[in-house]
Design an enzyme around this catalytic site. Structure first.
Site, PDB file in Angstrom:
ATOM      1  N   GLU A   1      10.220 -35.552  21.194  1.00 43.14           N
ATOM      2  CA  GLU A   1       9.326 -35.031  20.167  1.00 43.14           C
ATOM      3  C   GLU A   1      10.002 -33.886  19.434  1.00 43.14           C
ATOM      4  O   GLU A   1      11.107 -33.450  19.794  1.00 43.14           O
ATOM      5  CB  GLU A   1       7.994 -34.601  20.791  1.00 43.14           C
ATOM      6  CG  GLU A   1       7.212 -35.777  21.378  1.00 43.14           C
ATOM      7  CD  GLU A   1       5.823 -35.407  21.857  1.00 43.14           C
ATOM      8  OE1 GLU A   1       5.453 -34.216  21.763  1.00 43.14           O
ATOM      9  OE2 GLU A   1       5.100 -36.306  22.320  1.00 43.14           O
TER      10      GLU A   1
ATOM     11  N   HIS B   1      -1.048 -29.319  13.379  1.00 44.39           N
ATOM     12  CA  HIS B   1      -0.343 -30.575  13.634  1.00 44.39           C
ATOM     13  C   HIS B   1      -0.041 -31.235  12.295  1.00 44.39           C
ATOM     14  O   HIS B   1      -0.939 -31.377  11.461  1.00 44.39           O
ATOM     15  CB  HIS B   1      -1.183 -31.496  14.515  1.00 44.39           C
ATOM     16  CG  HIS B   1      -0.367 -32.576  15.156  1.00 44.39           C
ATOM     17  ND1 HIS B   1       0.161 -33.631  14.443  1.00 44.39           N
ATOM     18  CD2 HIS B   1       0.032 -32.748  16.440  1.00 44.39           C
ATOM     19  CE1 HIS B   1       0.838 -34.420  15.264  1.00 44.39           C
ATOM     20  NE2 HIS B   1       0.777 -33.903  16.483  1.00 44.39           N
TER      21      HIS B   1
ATOM     22  N   ARG C   1       7.387 -27.976  14.278  1.00 38.56           N
ATOM     23  CA  ARG C   1       6.101 -28.380  13.712  1.00 38.56           C
ATOM     24  C   ARG C   1       5.696 -27.577  12.487  1.00 38.56           C
ATOM     25  O   ARG C   1       5.082 -28.111  11.563  1.00 38.56           O
ATOM     26  CB  ARG C   1       5.007 -28.265  14.776  1.00 38.56           C
ATOM     27  CG  ARG C   1       4.917 -29.470  15.674  1.00 38.56           C
ATOM     28  CD  ARG C   1       3.736 -29.391  16.589  1.00 38.56           C
ATOM     29  NE  ARG C   1       3.599 -30.626  17.347  1.00 38.56           N
ATOM     30  CZ  ARG C   1       2.718 -30.804  18.313  1.00 38.56           C
ATOM     31  NH1 ARG C   1       1.902 -29.823  18.642  1.00 38.56           N
ATOM     32  NH2 ARG C   1       2.644 -31.950  18.955  1.00 38.56           N
TER      33      ARG C   1
ATOM     34  N   HIS D   1      -4.534 -27.326  15.298  1.00 40.85           N
ATOM     35  CA  HIS D   1      -4.271 -28.114  16.499  1.00 40.85           C
ATOM     36  C   HIS D   1      -4.157 -27.276  17.766  1.00 40.85           C
ATOM     37  O   HIS D   1      -4.625 -27.687  18.829  1.00 40.85           O
ATOM     38  CB  HIS D   1      -2.974 -28.907  16.293  1.00 40.85           C
ATOM     39  CG  HIS D   1      -2.630 -29.846  17.395  1.00 40.85           C
ATOM     40  ND1 HIS D   1      -3.454 -30.890  17.764  1.00 40.85           N
ATOM     41  CD2 HIS D   1      -1.545 -29.912  18.221  1.00 40.85           C
ATOM     42  CE1 HIS D   1      -2.890 -31.566  18.765  1.00 40.85           C
ATOM     43  NE2 HIS D   1      -1.749 -30.985  19.073  1.00 40.85           N
TER      44      HIS D   1
ATOM     45  N   ARG E   1       4.424 -23.355  19.075  1.00 44.95           N
ATOM     46  CA  ARG E   1       4.505 -24.083  20.351  1.00 44.95           C
ATOM     47  C   ARG E   1       5.452 -25.269  20.257  1.00 44.95           C
ATOM     48  O   ARG E   1       5.393 -26.062  19.327  1.00 44.95           O
ATOM     49  CB  ARG E   1       3.105 -24.570  20.744  1.00 44.95           C
ATOM     50  CG  ARG E   1       3.074 -25.407  22.017  1.00 44.95           C
ATOM     51  CD  ARG E   1       1.657 -25.837  22.325  1.00 44.95           C
ATOM     52  NE  ARG E   1       1.134 -26.749  21.328  1.00 44.95           N
ATOM     53  CZ  ARG E   1       1.089 -28.068  21.455  1.00 44.95           C
ATOM     54  NH1 ARG E   1       1.569 -28.632  22.536  1.00 44.95           N
ATOM     55  NH2 ARG E   1       0.570 -28.810  20.498  1.00 44.95           N
TER      56      ARG E   1
END
Length: 516
Positions: A116, A232, A278, A337, A372
C-alpha cells in the site's frame, strides 16, 4: 437521581479493536467494557478494508517498517512509538490469527501480503481481499465474549469523566438501559474511536465524532495534534453518506487514478503516483475534482474480472450504485478517514491525567505523526491495546476500590446539537478544515463554531471542532495531512501540537459542574 456503580477494575470506554484488545489483556482483573452499539457494529475497526501492516516476509524487517512509518509521518513521528509499534507487528498478527482471524495465506502457509501507499514493499496482511477489519474484530469480539473476566454493557455510552477533588479520573457518567449511572473505577481507558463523523464526507461511522477526546479535554487532559486529519484519497464519489471506501489495496494491485481524459494525474505531483503518501494523493484527487478534470480509480486492467472474488466489499458498494468496476473506472473523492490527533499518551497509553489511559484512534501516541502510514491503524489498536491491558493488570491491586464519592466532581450532561446544526457544522468543517485550508476559511469556521457555542455550550462536537480549527489556524505551515494554501511550505522546525482546553476554549459560560 443517577445511580452509583463502583467497579473494582478497569473501565474501558469503547468496544472496537483497541478497547477489546485492552480488555483481553487485563486478566484476571474484572473489566467492564462499554459498547455504544452492538458489539462489532458501527465502529471504524469493523469497517477497515486494507488490512494490518507488519514485517511478515523474509525480505522485511521491523526496522524497515519503522522507517516507512517515520517517512510517512512528515517529520513529527515519535521514534520510540514507531519502534514499539513495528517491533510488535508479527506478534500481533500471529496472535490475531490464533484468535481466529482468517488471514489470507499462500499455499506454503505464509501470509498473502499487499503493498500500500508509502510502504517500501508488500507488508499488509489481508482477509478476503478487503474484509480485514470485519473479520479481525469478529474474532476479537468472540474472544472477549468468552473471557470470564470481561463484562460487556451493550448500548452503553459515556457522556463525561468523573474527577476526584485532586484532579484524577475516577470513572465516568454512563447512559445504560435508560438510566444515568455514575460508574467509578480505579482506571478508565478511553477507546472511543475517531472523529470522522464531524465531517460531511467520511468513510467512518457517522456516529463517531470524537466524544472521547472532547470528554478528556473537558477534564483537563493534554490533547496532541488535533489538526491532523487524514483524508482517504479514494472514497467512492457517488453521493452516499458515509462514503463507501475503495481500499488502498486496489492501488497496491495496480489500479490507477485517471482523469476524464485517461491521464494519470497523480504523477504530475509525485513520482510514485498512486502509491505516494496519502496526503499527496488526496490533494491530487481533490484538485482534479475541483478543476473539472474529474478523478476516477481504474481497476479494469489490474484486477478486471477478478474483482468480485478479490475485493467483494468494494465490488458490492459499486454494484449498489450501478457501477461495474470490472469494466469501468470508479469516480472517487477524498473523505475524512483517520485522526492522527487525540488524547496525548505515552507508549503505555498513559494520559496527562492520573487514572486515565487512552488507546486506538482517540489517542495520540505520536506513532502516526502528520500522516498515518497505510494499515498501521489496526496494528496500533491491537498492539497498544495489549500494552495498556498489561499495564493495567500489572499496576492495579486487588484491594477494594473505595472512591470518595462525596467530593467527586460530576460533569453536567453535554448538550446535543440539533440535526440541522450538526449538519451545518459538518459542512463547515469539511469546507474550511478539509483537504486544503487557509486563514480566511479557518477564521470563518471558528466564527460559525462560536455562534453555535453561544447556544450549546459544552457540546462535545463543538469542543472537537474548535480544537481542530484553532490548532490548524495556529500551524502556519503545510505538513502531512495539514495543508495550508497560504503557507504551502514545510517549516524548518518539525513540532507537534500539545494543547489543552484551557488554551483553546472560548470566552463563554463554562458547563456547570456539581459536587456530590
Amino acid at each position: 437521581m443517577p445511580e452509583t456503580y463502583i467497579h473494582n477494575g478497569p473501565l474501558v470506554i469503547g468496544a472496537g479493536l483497541a478497547g477489546l484488545s485492552v480488555a483481553l489483556y487485563t486478566a484476571p482483573l474484572k473489566t467492564l467494557v462499554l459498547a455504544p452499539v452492538a458489539l462489532g457494529v458501527a465502529c471504524s475497526s469493523a469497517w477497515a478494508q486494507g488490512g494490518i501492516a507488519a514485517a511478515l516476509s523474509d525480505q522485511d524487517t521491523p526496522e524497515a517498517h519503522a522507517r516507512d512509518t517515520l517517512d510517512a509521518g512528515a517529520g513529527i513521528v515519535d521514534p520510540l512509538a514507531a519502534k514499539t509499534l513495528t517491533d510488535m507487528g508479527r506478534h500481533v498478527v500471529e496472535h490475531l490469527s490464533d484468535l481466529g482471524a482468517p488471514f489470507d495465506r499462500n499455499t506454503d502457509g505464509s501470509f498473502v501480503l499487499n503493498r500500500e501507499a508509502a510502504h517500501g514493499l508488500a507488508r499488509v496482511a489481508r482477509v478476503g481481499g478487503d474484509l480485514a477489519g470485519k473479520a479481525i474484530l469478529a474474532a476479537v469480539a468472540e474472544a472477549a465474549r468468552n473471557a470470564p473476566h470481561i463484562e460487556i454493557w451493550e448500548q452503553a455510552f459515556a457522556t463525561g469523566l468523573i474527577m476526584s477533588i485532586d484532579g484524577a479520573v475516577i470513572g465516568a457518567v454512563v447512559s445504560f438501559e435508560g438510566k444515568t449511572l455514575h460508574v467509578y473505577a480505579p482506571v478508565t481507558v478511553m477507546a472511543s474511536g475517531g472523529l470522522g463523523g464531524l465531517y460531511a464526507v467520511t468513510t467512518n461511522p457517522p456516529n463517531l465524532r470524537g466524544d472521547g477526546m472532547a470528554m478528556a479535554a473537558l477534564a483537563g487532559a493534554v490533547i496532541a495534534d488535533p489538526e491532523f486529519v487524514q483524508f482517504h484519497p479514494t472514497a467512492l464519489n457517488v453521493g452516499l453518506h458515509p462514503a463507501p471506501l475503495a481500499t488502498e489495496a486496489l492501488r497496491g494491485e495496480g489500479a490507477t487514478l485517471i482523469d476524464k481524459d485517461g491521464i494519470r494525474f497523480v504523477l504530475e505531483d509525485h513520482e510514485d503516483g498512486e502509491l505516494a503518501p496519502r496526503d499527496i494523493v488526496a490533494r491530487a484527487v481533490h484538485k482534479a475534482n475541483v478543476t473539472g478534470r474529474g478523478a476516477f480509480l481504474d481497476a479494469t486492467v489490474a484486477i478486471g474480472a477478478h474483482f468480485p472474488a478479490e475485493f467483494p466489499t468494494v465490488f458490492a458498494s459499486c454494484q449498489s450504485v450501478g457501477i461495474d468496476p470490472r469494466t469501468e473506472p470508479m469516480p472517487v473523492a477524498p473523505a475524512a478517514h483517520y485522526h492522527m490527533g487525540g488524547i496525548s499518551t505515552d507508549i503505555h497509553g498513559r494520559s496527562s491525567l492520573k487514572g486515565l489511559y487512552a488507546v486506538g484512534e482517540c489517542a495520540s501516541t505520536g506513532v502516526h505523526g502528520a500522516n498515518r502510514l497505510a494499515s498501521n491503524s489496526l496494528l496500533e489498536a491491537a498492539a497498544f491495546g495489549e500494552r495498556v491491558g498489561l499495564e493495567c493488570a500489572q499496576t492495579l491491586s486487588d484491594a477494594p476500590f473505595t472512591p470518595d464519592t462525596a467530593t467527586a466532581v460530576i460533569p453536567a450532561l453535554p448538550p446535543t446539537l440539533p440535526p440541522e446544526n450538526l449538519q451545518a457544522l459538518r459542512d463547515a468543517i469539511s469546507h474550511y478544515a478539509g483537504v486544503v485550508r487557509d486563514e480566511t476559511g479557518l477564521k470563518t469556521l471558528l466564527n460559525q463554531i462560536e455562534d453555535l457555542e453561544n447556544q450549546y455550550t459544552g457540546s462535545l462536537a463543538l469542543i472537537n471542532a474548535r480544537l481542530i480549527a484553532l490548532s490548524a489556524l495556529r500551524r502556519k505551515e503545510s505538513r502531512g495531512s495539514h495543508y495550508r494554501s497560504d503557507f504551502p511550505q514545510l517549516s524548518d522546525t518539525p513540532l507537534r501540537t500539545f494543547t489543552t482546553w484551557a488554551q483553546c476554549r472560548p470566552k463563554l459560560p463554562e458547563p456547570q459542574l456539581e459536587i456530590i
